[in-house]
Write an enzyme that holds these catalytic residues in place. Structure first.
Site, PDB file in Angstrom:
ATOM      1  N   TYR A 183       0.946  -0.945   0.020  1.00 32.75           N
ATOM      2  CA  TYR A 183      -0.115   0.059   0.006  1.00 32.75           C
ATOM      3  C   TYR A 183       0.800   1.378  -0.090  1.00 32.75           C
ATOM      4  O   TYR A 183       1.996   1.483   0.783  1.00 32.75           O
ATOM      5  CB  TYR A 183      -0.969   0.074   1.188  1.00 32.75           C
ATOM      6  N   ASP A 184       0.408   2.107  -0.966  1.00 32.74           N
ATOM      7  CA  ASP A 184       1.100   3.658  -1.112  1.00 32.74           C
ATOM      8  C   ASP A 184       0.493   4.445  -0.304  1.00 32.74           C
ATOM      9  O   ASP A 184       1.142   5.542   0.176  1.00 32.74           O
ATOM     10  CB  ASP A 184       1.316   3.780  -2.468  1.00 32.74           C
ATOM     11  N   THR A 185      -0.871   4.560  -0.354  1.00 34.99           N
ATOM     12  CA  THR A 185      -1.804   5.361   0.705  1.00 34.99           C
ATOM     13  C   THR A 185      -2.249   5.063   1.949  1.00 34.99           C
ATOM     14  O   THR A 185      -3.138   3.947   1.544  1.00 34.99           O
ATOM     15  CB  THR A 185      -2.698   5.901  -0.424  1.00 34.99           C
TER      16      THR A 185
END
Lengths: 297, 297
Positions: free
Chosen positions: B18-20
């Site tokens: 996950y980036d956000t």
């Protein structure tokens, strides 16, 4: 289908059929402080025919004694033992049905009349009109020590409702052993200039926060009728409940096996009882106003 | 079934995927004024890995600016444009989605933060923190002249709730053309010593009295996500919503097509997600506390 009354013969027949006449007050006898035209005269006529007259109200802000003062002020003959309010019925329920032990207490969200009826039944309470709870200041749990004697939360109409009262009541309601009672569940009530939020609106935050459904004491619940039965003998077959609200007054009469007369001077309008969107609650009789019975004079 | 995370590998895999990272705040990062152990460290770790960090809260008592001060006070790095509150989302909804004409107004049941967000969006309002409505005195319709410009009633958590505010809002809600909005529908919120009535409890009297269902802006509603999308680019497939409430945070994530991580430091307990009474809302991942991710340091 309801019988729509309009002729003198209609009202004479009603007078013959019923010995006990139970009246809702707000929206039937008066709206706010304004008497319904002819109401006083009609009550006089009923009394002159030796009818038993009872007043059955969900108003829980007044004790029977203080409600009597409202009758006096408006010039309506009434006696305290003819008046049944949801404050009184709530107190009787707690003392006689729940049999709350003397060392236990009620946390009250409500007004002076409710407190007076609890006191009259020998019930201890906290909250209510306690000046400490008459505040709009922020509420913090760190400043609150719950009273371990509280076994009941009782909520009625409270026009001094605030976040401190709601928060305290909610703390008690998180204990499953605490009973949740409401004096009545009327969502609104008629004041002189229009509708205002009723007891059912005041207790709504407590229902929402706790996820609990309270037991409601006032009309249409049977508890109110049990209260009346304990004090008055009446033959349901010869009893008429007169009211302006289908989901309280008329339902109450039907649940109690008495006949019902809807008047259109309060909450219910013609369009609520006719046409495609008519209520499924159908009174036995409908008349425009209790004042219509003046023709019996 | 949710994946129960506990090992360093579990959290490393999350970091990869996950980036956000969207965070609920109350019950996740803190409870009242007490930080969740390790929360600050974990946010630092995420930022050091160039993750995008967003804060998505249903708290409508604070504007983004005043909410930022809470982060500052607790020593948590946050930037105003990373903070999305239901007060802000409500103001954006009224200005950008409803496109309320400039000569129309909102009647506010709520606190200063809600007013600040309305002002920031150029929306006129009445009510709110108006000293005239900060009263426990009896309310009478004869002393109230409704503002004909009011086209919206907006209700959020208001710890100065009282009968005057409820009665005024109810008068507006009796007009079918007036839109009924609530910032969020949380029945309770976690304060330091326990639960207190939430925005959903404060609006409950208005729902009950009016018989109307409001549109809710905050989580789990999509409106909140639309607000975030308008400001931030994110790939739902590589976005994780972290929260403590199944029916707001987790449902919100699921409705938005992002992955969800439930932490058990707030409202939800193990027994709510396991056993016969487990909720039907099932997060992708569960971990005891956001602090568990400290092992990534």
């Amino acid at each position: 289908m309801s019988a729509r009354l309009s002729s003198k013969e209609d009202y004479e027949s009603l007078l013959d059929k019923y010995d006990t006449w139970m009246f809702d007050c707000d929206g039937v006898l008066w709206n706010g402080d304004r008497l319904v035209d002819g109401a006083v005269k009609v009550l006089e006529i009923l009394r002159s025919h030796k009818k038993s007259v009872l007043f059955v109200t969900n108003n829980a802000t007044k004790s029977r004694q203080s409600y009597k003062k409202k009758f006096d002020k408006l010039g309506v003959e009434a006696h305290v033992d003819e008046i049944f309010g949801s404050a009184y019925a709530s107190a009787v329920y707690i003392s006689s049905v729940m049999k709350l032990p003397k060392d236990k207490k009620v946390y009250v969200v409500g007004m002076e009349g409710l407190e007076q009826e609890l006191t009259a039944e020998g019930i201890s309470y906290v909250g209510g009109t306690d000046p400490a709870d008459y505040t709009l200041e922020p509420f913090s749990l760190s400043n609150f020590t719950p009273d371990p004697a509280v076994d009941v939360v009782l909520c009625g109409l409270d026009t001094a409702i605030n976040y401190t009262k709601l928060s305290k009541a909610f703390q008690y309601l998180q204990k499953p052993q605490v009973t949740f009672l409401v004096t009545n569940d009327d969502s609104t009530y008629p004041s002189e200039g229009g509708l205002l939020p009723g007891a059912g609106a005041i207790s709504a935050p407590l229902k929402t926060a706790s996820g609990r459904e309270p037991l409601s004491i006032g009309k249409p619940a049977k508890t109110m009728l049990d209260c009346i039965k304990a004090k008055h003998n009446f033959d349901p077959e010869r009893t008429l409940m007169v009211g302006d609200r289908l989901n309280t007054d008329i339902l109450f009469g039907q649940a109690g096996g008495v006949s019902t007369l809807l008047v259109l001077t309060g909450i219910t309008h013609v369009e609520d009882i006719t046409g495609p969107n008519a209520s499924t609650i159908v009174p036995d009789y409908v008349t425009s106003s209790i004042g219509d019975l003046r023709v019996l004079a």
